[in-house]
Structures are given as structure tokens and as C-alpha cells.
Write a protein that holds these residues in place. Structure first.
Motif, mmCIF file in Angstrom:
data_model
loop_
_atom_site.group_PDB
_atom_site.id
_atom_site.type_symbol
_atom_site.label_atom_id
_atom_site.label_comp_id
_atom_site.label_asym_id
_atom_site.label_seq_id
_atom_site.Cartn_x
_atom_site.Cartn_y
_atom_site.Cartn_z
ATOM 1 N N LEU A 81 7.523 -4.010 9.214
ATOM 2 C CA LEU A 81 8.329 -3.444 8.120
ATOM 3 C C LEU A 81 9.703 -3.084 8.663
ATOM 4 O O LEU A 81 9.835 -2.606 9.796
ATOM 5 C CB LEU A 81 7.670 -2.170 7.575
ATOM 6 N N SER A 104 12.416 -0.075 4.933
ATOM 7 C CA SER A 104 11.170 0.055 4.186
ATOM 8 C C SER A 104 10.305 1.189 4.730
ATOM 9 O O SER A 104 9.695 1.949 3.966
ATOM 10 C CB SER A 104 10.417 -1.266 4.205
ATOM 11 N N LYS A 105 10.264 1.277 6.072
ATOM 12 C CA LYS A 105 9.431 2.336 6.678
ATOM 13 C C LYS A 105 9.895 3.716 6.235
ATOM 14 O O LYS A 105 9.106 4.640 6.109
ATOM 15 C CB LYS A 105 9.550 2.256 8.201
ATOM 16 N N MET A 123 12.111 -5.456 2.807
ATOM 17 C CA MET A 123 10.899 -4.854 3.377
ATOM 18 C C MET A 123 10.571 -5.389 4.766
ATOM 19 O O MET A 123 10.076 -4.661 5.611
ATOM 20 C CB MET A 123 9.702 -5.137 2.448
ATOM 21 N N ARG A 164 4.489 -0.504 -0.649
ATOM 22 C CA ARG A 164 5.874 -0.483 -0.122
ATOM 23 C C ARG A 164 6.848 -1.101 -1.122
ATOM 24 O O ARG A 164 7.983 -0.668 -1.260
ATOM 25 C CB ARG A 164 5.963 -1.245 1.203
ATOM 26 N N ARG A 195 7.754 1.362 -3.774
ATOM 27 C CA ARG A 195 8.697 2.392 -3.305
ATOM 28 C C ARG A 195 10.127 1.879 -3.441
ATOM 29 O O ARG A 195 11.033 2.612 -3.802
ATOM 30 C CB ARG A 195 8.436 2.772 -1.842
#
Ligand code: PLP
Length: 566
Positions: free
Chosen positions: A66, A70-71, A198, A371, A374
Motif C-alpha cells: 500500500l 493509502s496507509k 492505493m 482501503r 477510505r
């Protein structure tokens, strides 16, 4: 080939495939439907509970790969609070959701085709007016209304549309692992942007077919993500070439990490029109397993798989007679063979309903979908409420799953006819010595290979310059085809093939035929083809060019062409 599958994909049995007829029972089993304003939702509410399917591979590597962006994403606090809105009796002073009293839309009305009478003409006469009101839900007329759709929603998309696409995905693909989900996005271009963000950092590579969807490359480029092409043949991406590329990856020489993302368009690939057969897809999947790749399966043309091309003036092959026959006629998707959970499938309504709806969806493991959501929460927030409520009314409540499949069979017939027209025009007008092609089995594109080696300046000039001559000559003849160089995956690399992409999706039949005739004139001019092939003509034509002005010369040229061909 020397690639061994990590998990044997050929032995996957798909239990309990959902059918259109099974949808009402499934809905009953799911219990009360929560589709209120900004309802928190998930495909998990709408899927079969297929406990006999394995879970997707737990992907520590996904977490590793990731991106920093994204993290670092956290769940949106405001979207998260929406789950409390379903609590009976709760009065919310929490969110910034305006009252629907101030939405200046009491109702909207759409006129749409009746099932089985899908053409524009039939819709004018027999179509149905469908009214979408502001308060249809409390008044018991529908599961979705303007008061809900036009308010803020969730990054997953609305519960109503998510239910439809989840069921549709299960009916068509029945993913072979348990924890798959769908997320509605704003079309596949938005999906791609999200996925690059991502999984990629600047300097990373994405692998694709050597000619690919230009927007996929152009979406990646500003993020510092480069595309690298794999050789293709009539069935698209060649797995052996993919394997070799990855096997011999040299991080230093390439100045980049070994790629993790494979971007592929398996059906009716843009621009080449190629379609990967079942065995080809399995081979590609095995290579992805060997090198632990995630596959972005971009499939806007999946349902534009056409009837087989039977040759000029041959009667058309009969259409699938039942929904089962139709679904069985489609090449199984990569998602359908995805025992590991490494496929991120992108579907879009752009090519089968309308591009301006800007609605599509991804199907992937819950880990990836989480993810993805988000990202949506703080970018698009949710797909357009107008689009969602209109598509839902049409697809779910007016046509239903069966009617939608009927519609897909209808456009299969339409595209087959269009494809056949362009192929017949090519057979009639394009000189076989200069142009060749494989009849496309899916999609919107016809990919014409030009025998560049027959050009008088071959070897003396760059292929792209000859390509540009053909392009300019085509414009002079009032026809536009897309040059192949626009679609090269590896931007800036020297390429030697000469191709043109023609779409059979847009122009009317006679216009397509005329366009190919004009293209043929342009092509022959650039290749000085008449002079080469008609022995007595070169001298007379060249002499006449000196004697006459441009317009007269054109006239003379056509006259000569006519005489010679006659
Ligand atoms: N993917 C491919 C291969 C395409 O050819 C296109 C459109 O031409 C898209 C995606 C765009 O899809 P959307 O309209 O859903 O963004």
C-alpha cells in the motif's frame, strides 16, 4: 509453459450460483433492508453466505505494498457517524446533512424502454414513464427516492445500487472465495486513479498490454507511475512474455521496484479489440500467482462480447435463447477464477448504459475494498445521487435482473451488426496487401494493421511519421481513425508497428462504410498504391500532376482509379 499455479484454479467448483430467479428469496433471507440517508452498507448484506468457499489469501504483501498515502487514510468520522442514523427515534443534530425540504426537486420522470422493446423507436412508442419522487420510500412506492439519493451518501455507494451490483456480480461471476465485496465508484477511470493511489509510489511500474487504453496511462503519469507493455497477439496479452519480463526484472536497470500491478482489459481490449480466451486467462492468472501480482481486470466491454463473425454476407449466428445460454456464452472472467483474491475487477455502466451516468464498481477482497472506500470518502464522497437513483429505478425496479440481461443481449445483437458492417466495408475497400485485421469478438474497436514495409520510404523514415501522413491524409479525406501510437503503453519508447483503430460504436452503418472507403483512399495515396499496382498509370499520373491544379488532379486521379478498377 514453465509456470506453476500456486492454487489450482481449474478445480474450483462454484457452489450455489445465484440466478435471477433466486434474487427475491435472497433478499427475503437478508432481512430488513436499510437504505436510508447515508446508510452504512456493504456487499456482505446482499451476498449468499457461501461458507464452503475459502477465504481470500491473507495478503500481508498488500499491506506492504500500500502506498504511504493509502496507509495513512483513516475512516471519515462524519461518514462513520451515519450508522447511528438507523437507530429508531434518534434525532440527529450531528451531521451536516441538509433537510430534503430544501432540495428543489419534487420528482423527476424518465422514459425508458420496456423489456423486449429496447430500440429507440420502440421506446418512443411503447416506452414507460417512470416517476421518481422525493418521498417514495416512506410512501411505499420504492426502495429509493430523491430525499435519500440527493443527500450525502457513503463512499461505498448507496445501499440500493450496491445491492443490485452485488447480486449481478454473483449471478455473472460467482467469485470463488468468500470475502469479496463490491464498491460503487464514479466509473472505471475514477477506479483506476484510486487504485494507483492505493498501490503505487512515484517511480513504480504498472504492466499492461503493449497497446493499451490511453487514459489508463495518462491517469498514472502525473502520479509518477510508468506503464510497461507486454507483447500481444490475437488473444491479447502473451503470458510467456509477462513471465519473462518479471522473471528478468532488474530493479537497478529499470530504476523501479518489481511491478505489483497488472492492468489488463481481457474482453474487446482497447485499442486492439482482442479478447483473451478462457485458457489464456488461466495462463495469465498463473503468472500472476507465480509473481504475486494483483490484477486490475478492467472490463467495460465484457457484455459487448458479440456473436461470432461468419464472414461477408453470411447469415448472423442465432442469439443466445436464454439467460443461462447468454451467461455461458461469455468467456469466464478473471474474477471467476480468482481463488486467491488477487483480482480487482472494474465494471462500468459507461459502455452498456451511458458514459455520462459516471457509475461503475469494483469487486475485490474486503481488505482492498476497505482501503478503496477510505479514498472515496474524502474524494468523490459518493457517486452522483441523480445517477444512482435513476439507474436503480431502471435496473432494479423497472427491468430487474432478468430485464437487464435482456438489454445486454439486445446490445450484443446491435454491436454484432455494427461490427459486421465495418468488417464488410474493410473487406470491400481496403487492399489486402496493405491492411489486415482479426475480426473483433468483443468491444467497440477494430484494429487495422498496416503493412508499413510496403511504404516507398520504409526504412528511411520513422514509422510514426508515415502514420502521421496517413492520419493527415485521412483528415483531408474527411475521416478520422485513431493512430496506434496514441495507445502505446510505454510512452516515449520507439515503436515500429503501424496500426489504426476504428470504432464501430458511433457512426451510422452507411457512414461507417463511407468512412472506410475514405480511409482506403488516404491509405492508398500515402503508399502511392495505385502507381505501384497499376503498371501503365504511374507515368501518366505523375505527368498529369504537373499539368493540372490540385482539384483537377484529384478529379483526374479518381477518374483514373475508376477506369483502372473497372
Ligand atoms: N477502461 C477502458 C478499457 C476503456 O476503454 C474506457 C473508455 O473508453 C474506460 C475504462 C472508461 O470507463 P469509465 O467511463 O467507466 O471511466
Amino acid at each position: 509453459m514453465g509456470v506453476h499455479a500456486v492454487t489450482n484454479i481449474s478445480t474450483v467448483e462454484l457452489p450455489n450460483a445465484l440466478t435471477c430467479a433466486g434474487v427475491p428469496a435472497r433478499r427475503l433471507k437478508s432481512g430488513a433492508f436499510n437504505g436510508g440517508v447515508a446508510a452504512a452498507t456493504s456487499s456482505e448484506f446482499f451476498k449468499s453466505k457461501s461458507l464452503c468457499k475459502p477465504l481470500a489469501k491473507k495478503w500481508d504483501r498488500i499491506i506492504d505494498r500500500l502506498s504511504k498515502e493509502s496507509k495513512s487514510r483513516k475512516a471519515s468520522s462524519l461518514k462513520g457517524a451515519a450508522k447511528y442514523l438507523a437507530k429508531p427515534g434518534l434525532i440527529s443534530l450531528g451531521g451536516g446533512l441538509p433537510s430534503s425540504d430544501y432540495f428543489p426537486f419534487e420528482h423527476i420522470e424518465i422514459r425508458v424502454p420496456t423489456v423486449g422493446q429496447f430500440s429507440e423507436e420502440e421506446t418512443k412508442i411503447n416506452g414507460q414513464n417512470v416517476k421518481i419522487g422525493k418521498h417514495d420510500v416512506p410512501e411505499g412506492r420504492s426502495a429509493f427516492d430523491l430525499a435519500i439519493a440527493l443527500n450525502y451518501g457513503q463512499g461505498t455507494g448507496s445501499a440500493q445500487m450496491l445491492r443490485f451490483v452485488t447480486e449481478h456480480t454473483e449471478i455473472v461471476h460467482n467469485p470463488p472465495y468468500q470475502d469479496w465485496q463490491c464498491i460503487i465508484d464514479v466509473g472505471s477511470t475514477n477506479g483506476l486513479d484510486t487504485l494507483y493511489r492505493m498501490f503505487c509510489e512515484r517511480g513504480d511500474y504498472v504492466i499492461s498490454e503493449e497497446y493499451t487504453f490511453a487514459t489508463a496511462v495518462e491517469t498514472a503519469a502525473p502520479l509518477g507511475v510508468k506503464f510497461l507493455g507486454v507483447k500481444i497477439d490475437d488473444e491479447g496479452l502473451i503470458p510467456e512474455d509477462l513471465d519473462q519480463l518479471l522473471e528478468n526484472w532488474d530493479e537497478k536497470a529499470r530504476c523501479g521496484r518489481k511491478p505489483f500491478l497488472l492492468y489488463t482489459v481481457p474482453s474487446g481490449q482497447n485499442p486492439t479489440g482482442s479478447t483473451q480466451g478462457r485458457a489464456r486467462r488461466q495462463e495469465i492468472y498463473k503468472v500472476a500467482q507465480k509473481h504475486d501480482l494483483l490484477i486490475i481486470e478492467d472490463e467495460p466491454y465484457y457484455f459487448l462480447q458479440m456473436q461470432p463473425y461468419m464472414g461477408p454476407n453470411a447469415p448472423p449466428a442465432p442469439l443466445p435463447a436464454t439467460h443461462e445460454e447468454f451467461l455461458n456464452s461469455l468467456v469466464p472472467s478473471l474474477l471467476r477464477m480468482d481463488v486467491d483474491g488477487r483480482v480487482i475487477r472494474m465494471d462500468s455502466f459507461s459502455k452498456v448504459i451511458s458514459p455520462g451516468a459516471r457509475i461503475g464498481w469494483i469487486t475485490a477482497t474486503s481488505q482492498i475494498c476497505e482501503r478503496f472506500t477510505r479514498n472515496c470518502e474524502v474524494s468523490t464522497q459518493n457517486p452522483s445521487g441523480f445517477s444512482q437513483v435513476i439507474l436503480h429505478r431502471l435496473l432494479d425496479e423497472h427491468w430487474g435482473h432478468t430485464g437487464y440481461l435482456d438489454w445486454l443481449i439486445f446490445i450484443r445483437k446491435e454491436y454484432t451488426q455494427r461490427r459486421d458492417i465495418i468488417l464488410q466495408a474493410c473487406e470491400k475497400y481496403l487492399p489486402k496487401e496493405l491492411a489486415s485485421w482479426t475480426p473483433p469478438a468483443a468491444g467497440m474497436f477494430h484494429w487495422i494493421k498496416i503493412a508499413v514495409e510496403k511504404h516507398p520510404d520504409f526504412g528511411k523514415r520513422e514509422v510514426v511519421d508515415i502514420e502521421d501522413d496517413i492520419f493527415q491524409a485521412s483528415i483531408s479525406e474527411c475521416v478520422l481513425l485513431s493512430p496506434g501510437s496514441w495507445f502505446v503503453a510505454e510512452r516515449g519508447a520507439r515503436h515500429t508497428g503501424l496500426f489504426f483503430r476504428a470504432t464501430f460504436a458511433a457512426a451510422a452503418g452507411p457512414d461507417m462504410t463511407e468512412a472506410i472507403r475514405r480511409f482506403s483512399i488516404a491509405l492508398k495515396k500515402v503508399f502511392e498504391w495505385e502507381q505501384m499496382t497499376c503498371i501503365p498509370r504511374p507515368l501518366s499520373f505523375r505527368v498529369s500532376k504537373k499539368k493540372f491544379g490540385d482539384g483537377e488532379c484529384k478529379y483526374l486521379y479518381h477518374t483514373l482509379t475508376f477506369v483502372v478498377l473497372a
